[in-house]
Design a protein around this motif. Structure first.
Motif, PDB file in Angstrom:
ATOM      1  N   ILE A 458       0.981  -1.086  -0.050  1.00 11.53           N
ATOM      2  CA  ILE A 458       0.028   0.117   0.094  1.00 11.53           C
ATOM      3  C   ILE A 458       1.070   1.158   0.100  1.00 11.53           C
ATOM      4  CG2 ILE A 458      -0.083   0.033   2.549  1.00 11.53           C
ATOM      5  CD1 ILE A 458      -3.175   1.152   2.058  1.00 11.53           C
ATOM      6  N   ARG A 459       0.377   2.174  -0.809  1.00 11.34           N
ATOM      7  CA  ARG A 459       1.160   3.560  -0.858  1.00 11.34           C
ATOM      8  C   ARG A 459       0.120   4.540  -0.761  1.00 11.34           C
ATOM      9  NH1 ARG A 459       1.390   6.967  -5.570  1.00 11.34           N
ATOM     10  NH2 ARG A 459       3.756   6.715  -5.936  1.00 11.34           N
ATOM     11  N   ALA A 468      -1.612   4.620   4.766  1.00 11.25           N
ATOM     12  CA  ALA A 468      -0.629   3.530   4.262  1.00 11.25           C
ATOM     13  C   ALA A 468       0.177   3.358   5.595  1.00 11.25           C
ATOM     14  CB  ALA A 468       0.507   4.030   3.304  1.00 11.25           C
ATOM     15  N   MET A 469       0.348   4.404   6.474  1.00 11.66           N
ATOM     16  CA  MET A 469       1.252   4.131   7.721  1.00 11.66           C
ATOM     17  C   MET A 469       0.073   3.310   8.593  1.00 11.66           C
ATOM     18  SD  MET A 469       3.676   7.374   8.260  1.00 11.66           S
ATOM     19  CE  MET A 469       2.608   8.651   7.852  1.00 11.66           C
ATOM     20  N   HIS A 470      -1.013   3.559   8.858  1.00 15.46           N
ATOM     21  CA  HIS A 470      -1.770   2.832   9.577  1.00 15.46           C
ATOM     22  C   HIS A 470      -2.099   1.487   9.142  1.00 15.46           C
ATOM     23  CE1 HIS A 470      -3.906   5.035  12.844  1.00 15.46           C
ATOM     24  NE2 HIS A 470      -3.930   5.962  12.262  1.00 15.46           N
ATOM     25  N   ALA A 471      -2.040   1.327   7.730  1.00 17.03           N
ATOM     26  CA  ALA A 471      -2.241   0.056   7.203  1.00 17.03           C
ATOM     27  C   ALA A 471      -1.047  -0.822   7.443  1.00 17.03           C
ATOM     28  CB  ALA A 471      -2.613  -0.009   5.713  1.00 17.03           C
ATOM     29  N   ARG A 476      -2.200  -6.998   6.747  1.00 19.23           N
ATOM     30  CA  ARG A 476      -2.556  -7.265   5.288  1.00 19.23           C
ATOM     31  C   ARG A 476      -1.656  -7.015   4.206  1.00 19.23           C
ATOM     32  NH1 ARG A 476      -4.163  -9.769   2.046  1.00 19.23           N
ATOM     33  NH2 ARG A 476      -6.336 -10.033   1.300  1.00 19.23           N
ATOM     34  N   PHE A 477      -0.654  -6.009   4.550  1.00 23.38           N
ATOM     35  CA  PHE A 477       0.196  -5.701   3.458  1.00 23.38           C
ATOM     36  C   PHE A 477       1.541  -6.004   3.673  1.00 23.38           C
ATOM     37  CE2 PHE A 477      -3.385  -2.907   3.702  1.00 23.38           C
ATOM     38  CZ  PHE A 477      -3.800  -3.076   2.380  1.00 23.38           C
ATOM     39  N   ARG A 478       2.329  -6.423   2.605  1.00 17.45           N
ATOM     40  CA  ARG A 478       3.969  -6.765   2.737  1.00 17.45           C
ATOM     41  C   ARG A 478       4.584  -5.797   2.678  1.00 17.45           C
ATOM     42  NH1 ARG A 478       4.623 -12.162   1.815  1.00 17.45           N
ATOM     43  NH2 ARG A 478       6.638 -11.728   1.145  1.00 17.45           N
ATOM     44  N   ALA A 479       4.373  -4.434   2.303  1.00 19.65           N
ATOM     45  CA  ALA A 479       5.179  -3.376   2.467  1.00 19.65           C
ATOM     46  C   ALA A 479       4.136  -2.093   2.488  1.00 19.65           C
ATOM     47  CB  ALA A 479       6.042  -3.142   1.203  1.00 19.65           C
ATOM     48  N   ALA A 480       4.709  -0.858   2.918  1.00 15.54           N
ATOM     49  CA  ALA A 480       3.782   0.411   3.106  1.00 15.54           C
ATOM     50  C   ALA A 480       4.882   1.498   2.546  1.00 15.54           C
ATOM     51  CB  ALA A 480       3.230   0.648   4.211  1.00 15.54           C
ATOM     52  N   VAL A 481       4.340   2.348   1.770  1.00 13.98           N
ATOM     53  CA  VAL A 481       5.212   3.761   1.089  1.00 13.98           C
ATOM     54  C   VAL A 481       4.276   5.021   1.614  1.00 13.98           C
ATOM     55  CG1 VAL A 481       6.195   4.667  -0.862  1.00 13.98           C
ATOM     56  CG2 VAL A 481       6.193   2.347  -0.670  1.00 13.98           C
ATOM     57  N   ALA A 482       4.894   5.864   2.211  1.00 12.06           N
ATOM     58  CA  ALA A 482       4.070   6.945   2.551  1.00 12.06           C
ATOM     59  C   ALA A 482       5.054   8.288   2.301  1.00 12.06           C
ATOM     60  CB  ALA A 482       3.959   6.995   4.173  1.00 12.06           C
ATOM     61  N   TYR A 483       4.275   9.138   1.194  1.00 11.10           N
ATOM     62  CA  TYR A 483       4.890  10.289   0.749  1.00 11.10           C
ATOM     63  C   TYR A 483       4.308  11.469   1.722  1.00 11.10           C
ATOM     64  CZ  TYR A 483       6.427   8.334  -3.659  1.00 11.10           C
ATOM     65  OH  TYR A 483       7.237   7.861  -4.779  1.00 11.10           O
ATOM     66  N   TYR A 484       5.260  12.152   2.441  1.00  9.85           N
ATOM     67  CA  TYR A 484       5.005  13.299   3.331  1.00  9.85           C
ATOM     68  C   TYR A 484       3.638  12.988   4.033  1.00  9.85           C
ATOM     69  CZ  TYR A 484       3.401  14.232  -1.825  1.00  9.85           C
ATOM     70  OH  TYR A 484       2.980  14.417  -3.004  1.00  9.85           O
ATOM     71  N   GLY A 485       3.606  11.870   4.636  1.00  8.62           N
ATOM     72  CA  GLY A 485       2.350  11.376   5.243  1.00  8.62           C
ATOM     73  C   GLY A 485       2.352  12.075   6.847  1.00  8.62           C
ATOM     74  N   VAL A 486       1.225  11.947   7.165  1.00 10.21           N
ATOM     75  CA  VAL A 486       0.833  12.290   8.677  1.00 10.21           C
ATOM     76  C   VAL A 486       1.032  11.432   9.715  1.00 10.21           C
ATOM     77  CG1 VAL A 486      -0.836  13.323  10.043  1.00 10.21           C
ATOM     78  CG2 VAL A 486      -0.769  14.046   7.681  1.00 10.21           C
ATOM     79  N   SER A 487       2.148  11.566  10.573  1.00 13.20           N
ATOM     80  CA  SER A 487       2.300  10.355  11.460  1.00 13.20           C
ATOM     81  C   SER A 487       1.809  10.758  12.925  1.00 13.20           C
ATOM     82  CB  SER A 487       3.734   9.950  11.544  1.00 13.20           C
ATOM     83  OG  SER A 487       4.452  11.107  12.035  1.00 13.20           O
ATOM     84  N   ASP A 488       1.282  12.043  13.144  1.00 14.50           N
ATOM     85  CA  ASP A 488       1.053  12.529  14.539  1.00 14.50           C
ATOM     86  C   ASP A 488      -0.040  13.730  14.182  1.00 14.50           C
ATOM     87  OD1 ASP A 488       0.551  13.590  17.025  1.00 14.50           O
ATOM     88  OD2 ASP A 488       2.635  12.976  17.620  1.00 14.50           O
ATOM     89  N   ALA A 489      -1.382  13.248  14.252  1.00 14.22           N
ATOM     90  CA  ALA A 489      -2.215  14.250  13.896  1.00 14.22           C
ATOM     91  C   ALA A 489      -2.548  15.330  14.938  1.00 14.22           C
ATOM     92  CB  ALA A 489      -3.683  13.520  13.754  1.00 14.22           C
ATOM     93  N   HIS A 490      -2.426  15.019  16.129  1.00 19.03           N
ATOM     94  CA  HIS A 490      -2.277  16.043  17.367  1.00 19.03           C
ATOM     95  C   HIS A 490      -0.939  17.260  17.210  1.00 19.03           C
ATOM     96  CE1 HIS A 490      -2.192  17.134  22.040  1.00 19.03           C
ATOM     97  NE2 HIS A 490      -2.736  17.930  21.252  1.00 19.03           N
TER      98      HIS A 490
END
Length: 596
Positions: A458-459, A468-471, A476-490
């Protein structure tokens, strides 16, 4: 002006659609595109096929409300534009003479954009000016001969779509108050420029967009008061508005950046872009109350329409050719594409699938390589999260198909184009409903034998990176790719620009005292390799979001690569940086989907 050979542009130029287009009375078109360095530039294509760099090296750009947009327009024979560095307004004549139209201001004190033509008989343009220090926004009228400016509207609100009536006596615009977003709750305002009286004409619990003036209906606008974004006639005498059409389709998209126009006044009615994964161009004929197709049936349109006389310009694409600039002659019905270079490789047609997830019908687009499945696959989670995937040729999709990997683009809960209820259903469910929909899309296609459900990655980008980071914390996923993703909403709700701080809270906060888990809180469950791609100049999702997530994974000895791209912001624009990111992705999928 300097001539440009579109056929000599590199293939990666196709990666992003053009941002905006303006039709001219002679059938030529000006549009905003991206040069080799990732900067915006203006190109003009004539009916004879000649293409020129209009500003000969000058790069316009707006910082309005964080995402910019609407940084240029043609008024008469001049290009009026916002200077990217200073946010100052300039006018450039065909002979190259440039005039400053607004005074210089201290860096960061003024953001300018959303340019619009003023009265057609006057040498003026309008613009939205935001003053970050005070939080106020203004609509200004600027004389294009350099004689100064007039403040027409000054509000403690966000403003958009300044639109002057043909007689110049009235000004309409849309405004909203943070923490609301314009697609949550906004109102349509009118100012009588003769007496200065201002009033709201659409201000219920609705989201308004795209005000237009027409001879038949006076003022019209798009509102979702029925649950769908549809066109309405809006009297300004206090009587009730009435719909121009009744339908179950969205005729607008969430307004992230200025310059969007999902509707345009044309002879015989209103042209509109409507739908989601296969958004089409249609005509609401005056007095008919129905929607008829405009242009070729295979084209999918972006919400960037502009009409001038008999011509309608926009951004359109197809499965075969990707995004291009289109000019439609409304009298002859002839369509001209400016000819951004198209991919040559033939691929199987995209498949649009629907499946059920938590009681909702969800749509996904499946692209497969040549050959017979089931195929390993990568799920694409779109950004926004209010965007939606469309059935248009995409270079990032092509890059995976050529390696034998299928692509599943999921229009998960919260996507636009499927009505207000679907769009709002992600509030309080971000990181759960979107992830669940992506998993169910894989399950659905695996049951059909189209994808190999055991070899899926998933990306996602931005909000899709959050997904993607939550997934990655599921099995369920063998790899994850996050472009400029949100890791801490607060944290993001305190560090991102003010335009969307309240939006982050609405997505990930229960409204009382509880923040739902961010990916940073789920790293213990991450087992698959993760690739993080991040620009070091991102002002929307700052680099610390990627760094914190990577460090948390490294402390747990997880497989994580952090690819930092110097000089890039929220969106990878330079071609060299894009190629580097795509190669890093492809290497990861090769290892996790094809070799294991």
């Amino acid at each position: 002006m300097k001539a440009v050979d579109l056929n000599a542009r590199p293939a990666q130029w196709l990666q992003e659609p053009p941002a905006m287009a303006q039709a001219l009375h002679d059938g030529s078109v000006i549009w905003e595109d991206v040069d080799d360095n990732g900067d915006s530039w203006l190109l003009r294509s004539t009916t004879a096929g000649r293409t020129d760099d209009v500003l000969s090296g000058i790069r316009p750009g707006s910082n309005l409300y964080g995402y910019g947009g609407g940084a240029w327009l043609m008024k008469g024979r001049q290009i009026v534009y916002v200077d990217k560095a200073t946010q100052q307004l300039f006018a450039s004549r065909p002979d190259g003479v440039t005039t400053a139209l607004t005074r210089a201001a201290p860096p960061g004190s003024v953001h300018l954009g959303d340019l619009a033509c003023g009265h057609p008989g006057r040498a003026e343009v309008m613009a939205v000016r935001h003053l970050p220090a005070s939080g106020r926004s203004q609509i200004i009228s600027v004389d294009t001969t350099g004689r100064g400016e007039t403040i027409l509207v000054d509000r403690e609100a966000c403003l958009a779509w300044p639109t002057a009536s043909p007689d110049g006596h009235r000004l309409a615009w849309v405004e909203w108050l943070p923490p609301d977003m314009p697609w949550d709750r906004s109102r349509l305002m009118i100012l009588d420029t003769r007496d200065g009286i201002m009033r709201s004409v659409l201000a219920e619990e609705e989201a308004v967009s795209d005000p237009l003036w027409s001879r038949e209906h006076g003022l019209t606008a798009t509102t979702d008061r029925t649950g769908w974004w549809l066109r309405w006639s809006v009297p300004f005498d206090g009587t009730d508005p009435h719909p121009l059409i009744v339908a179950r389709t969205d005729m607008a998209m969430p307004r992230w950046s200025a310059g969007q126009r999902s509707a345009a006044t044309v002879d015989g009615g209103t042209a509109v872009v409507h739908g989601a994964s296969t958004s089409r161009l249609g005509l609401i004929a005056s007095g008919a109350g129905n929607l008829t197709p405009l242009g070729p049936s295979n084209l999918i349109w972006q919400p960037y329409l502009h009409a001038s006389g008999r011509y309608l310009a926009g951004i359109a694409g197809s499965e075969e050719s990707g995004w291009d600039v289109a000019v439609l002659d409304l009298r002859s019905a002839r369509l001209r594409m400016v000819g951004r270079r198209a991919p040559q490789t033939a691929l199987p047609a995209a498949e649009v699938h629907r499946f059920h997830s938590d009681g909702r019908s969800v749509e996904c687009i499946l692209n497969t390589p040549n050959g017979h499945g089931p195929f390993p696959a990568v799920v694409f989670a779109h950004s926004g999260p209010t965007a939606h995937a469309q059935v248009v040729r995409d270079r990032e999709v092509d890059a995976l198909l050529t390696h034998g990997i299928a692509v599943i683009r999921v229009n998960y809960t919260g996507s636009s184009g499927y009505g207000r209820d679907f769009r709002h259903a992600l509030y309080g469910q971000w990181g759960r409903a979107d992830v669940q929909d992506c998993i169910r899309a894989v399950d659905h296609l695996a049951r059909l034998g189209r994808v190999d459900g055991q070899h899926v990655a998933i990306r996602g980008k931005s909000a899709g990176g959050w997904t993607a980071m939550h997934a990655a914390a599921t099995d369920r996923f063998r790899a994850a790719v996050a472009y400029y993703g949100v890791s801490d909403a607060h944290l993001l709700s305190t560090t991102t620009h003010p335009f969307e701080r309240g939006y982050v809270r609405r997505l990930a906060f229960d409204g009382k005292d509880h923040w739902f888990a961010s990916p940073l809180q789920t790293v213990d469950a991450v087992k698959c390799p993760v690739l993080l791609v991040q620009g070091d100049e991102d002002q929307v999702v700052p680099i610390e979001q990627a760094q914190m997530y990577a460090q948390a994974l490294w402390r747990r000895q997880r497989d994580c690569r952090l690819l930092i791209l110097p000089g890039e912001g929220h969106g990878i624009r330079a071609h060299a940086a894009r190629e580097l990111a795509i190669q890093a992705e492809t290497d990861l999928y090769q290892r996790m989907l094809l070799q294991s």
